[in-house]
Scaffold this active site. Structure first.
Site, mmCIF file in Angstrom:
data_model
loop_
_atom_site.group_PDB
_atom_site.id
_atom_site.type_symbol
_atom_site.label_atom_id
_atom_site.label_comp_id
_atom_site.label_asym_id
_atom_site.label_seq_id
_atom_site.Cartn_x
_atom_site.Cartn_y
_atom_site.Cartn_z
ATOM 1 N N ASP A 1 3.426 -3.238 -7.246
ATOM 2 C CA ASP A 1 3.649 -1.799 -7.190
ATOM 3 C C ASP A 1 4.557 -1.477 -6.011
ATOM 4 O O ASP A 1 4.924 -2.341 -5.228
ATOM 5 C CB ASP A 1 2.327 -1.033 -7.121
ATOM 6 C CG ASP A 1 1.634 -1.100 -5.756
ATOM 7 O OD1 ASP A 1 2.200 -1.667 -4.803
ATOM 8 O OD2 ASP A 1 0.511 -0.575 -5.640
ATOM 9 N N HIS B 1 0.833 -1.217 0.000
ATOM 10 C CA HIS B 1 0.000 0.000 0.000
ATOM 11 C C HIS B 1 0.861 1.258 0.000
ATOM 12 O O HIS B 1 0.545 2.257 0.642
ATOM 13 C CB HIS B 1 -0.943 -0.005 1.209
ATOM 14 C CG HIS B 1 -2.216 0.757 0.992
ATOM 15 N ND1 HIS B 1 -3.351 0.181 0.477
ATOM 16 C CD2 HIS B 1 -2.551 2.056 1.217
ATOM 17 C CE1 HIS B 1 -4.322 1.080 0.407
ATOM 18 N NE2 HIS B 1 -3.856 2.230 0.846
ATOM 19 N N GLY C 1 7.379 1.990 -5.209
ATOM 20 C CA GLY C 1 8.712 2.511 -5.488
ATOM 21 C C GLY C 1 9.084 2.572 -6.951
ATOM 22 O O GLY C 1 10.246 2.816 -7.282
#
Length: 339
Positions: free
Chosen positions: A267, A236, A269
């Site tokens: 997902d 998250h 970075g």
């Protein structure tokens, strides 16, 4: 419009909420939630970047991959690249309110479609967040994916029905939002789900069902048993639980366990096309990008979002040339350097 202009304009509109740092690594905004930072110490945010940075690539130039294709297909949709916009909400609370929720998510979904890919939309304590996302998806003829918070079952199913009516390509729940205090404070409780509850949600729709927020092998395997179409390996954005590993740390083991049984997305970075290449090589079928597209939207609207997605796709193609990959499907562990 150029990148410098986008960043300059975004910095002005996001003043006090996001510094638009030269390197978006979460150091300056640690603990700023609401805001753009990571929760607590911010280490979960930073771990996403350090995990990606820990991998090096094998450069190969003796091959025939002269003009690679970044095209792929996800959820029955042909995409220009496997790079999609992550679900993001809370423009007034997290991003200063220079744009309305509807304006912001409209830019994300429209810019993504213009780039030939999918924009995902989110949910939150204000019902307008989910509604705005659906309106944006409907306006783009269903070219988007709404993600719902782990609310009560009947409420989620009602939200799924609305997603179907909007023509969405898929729908899902970000299970990692189970601990969001703001939801409970506003009378909209969220929480963990059992495998049986996930099965009920999967069976409630003909749309591909996505479970976002998987960070362990055992939960990836449970998601597969529940019948989901896809999982998103995600913490998250480091905004839920302090001291979690980065997505790239846990992705290889998850891919080893469930690759081929379910679509794997990741997902956290992602800042460049090289980051995308790394996640694909570690086992992802597609990648979501978040914070950079906030800068794109605030600094350049839908055009800014498209520009940044196009830039990442171009970087991905260049990295494919230099690692010997002609197609997205050819990107695998051989790309990753192992000492």
């Amino acid at each position: 419009m150029d990148l410098q202009t986008i960043r300059s304009q975004a910095k002005e509109k996001l003043k006090g909420y996001c510094r638009v740092c030269p390197v978006c690594d979460g150091r300056a905004c640690s603990g700023e939630v609401p805001g753009m930072g990571g929760t607590g110490t911010g280490i979960s945010f930073r771990n996403n970047l350090t995990a990606l940075a820990s991998y090096s690539l094998n450069m190969r130039t003796l091959h025939g991959a002269k003009d690679p294709s970044t095209e792929t297909e996800l959820f029955g949709v042909k995409l220009s690249s496997p790079i999609m916009a992550a679900p993001m909400t809370g423009t007034p609370y997290n991003m200063g309110g220079a744009l309305t929720e509807r304006e912001f998510i409209g830019m994300i979904v429209s810019g993504s479609k213009q780039a030939g890919t999918l924009g995902w939309t989110g949910d939150g304590a204000d019902p307008a967040m989910y509604t705005s996302g659906l309106e944006a998806i409907s306006a783009e003829e269903g070219f988007g994916i709404p993600i719902i918070k782990p609310r009560e079952q009947k409420v989620i199913i009602e939200c799924i029905r609305r997603a179907e009516a909007a023509g969405a390509k898929a729908v899902g729940v970000d299970i990692d939002g189970a601990g969001l205090v703001t939801m409970a404070l506003k009378g909209q409780p969220v929480g963990p789900k059992t495998m049986e509850e996930i099965q009920e949600l999967v069976n409630s729709t003909q749309l591909p069902f996505i479970l976002k927020g998987i960070m362990t092998v055992d939960e990836a395997e449970q998601a597969v048993k529940a019948g989901v179409s896809a999982i998103v390996v995600s913490n998250h954005g480091g905004r839920i639980l302090d001291c979690t590993p980065g997505a790239a740390d846990v992705l290889p083991a998850i891919a080893a366990a469930v690759k081929g049984k379910v679509t794997i997305l990741a997902d956290g970075g992602v800042r460049t096309g090289v980051d995308v290449l790394k996640l694909l090589a570690l086992g992802a079928d597609g990648v979501l990008v978040g914070r950079p597209l906030v800068v794109g939207a605030f600094g350049g609207g839908a055009e800014g979002v498209k520009m940044l997605l196009d830039k990442m796709a171009a970087e991905l193609k260049q990295a494919m040339i230099l690692t010997g990959c002609s197609t997205i499907q050819e990107i695998d562990q051989r790309v990753i350097y192992k000492a």
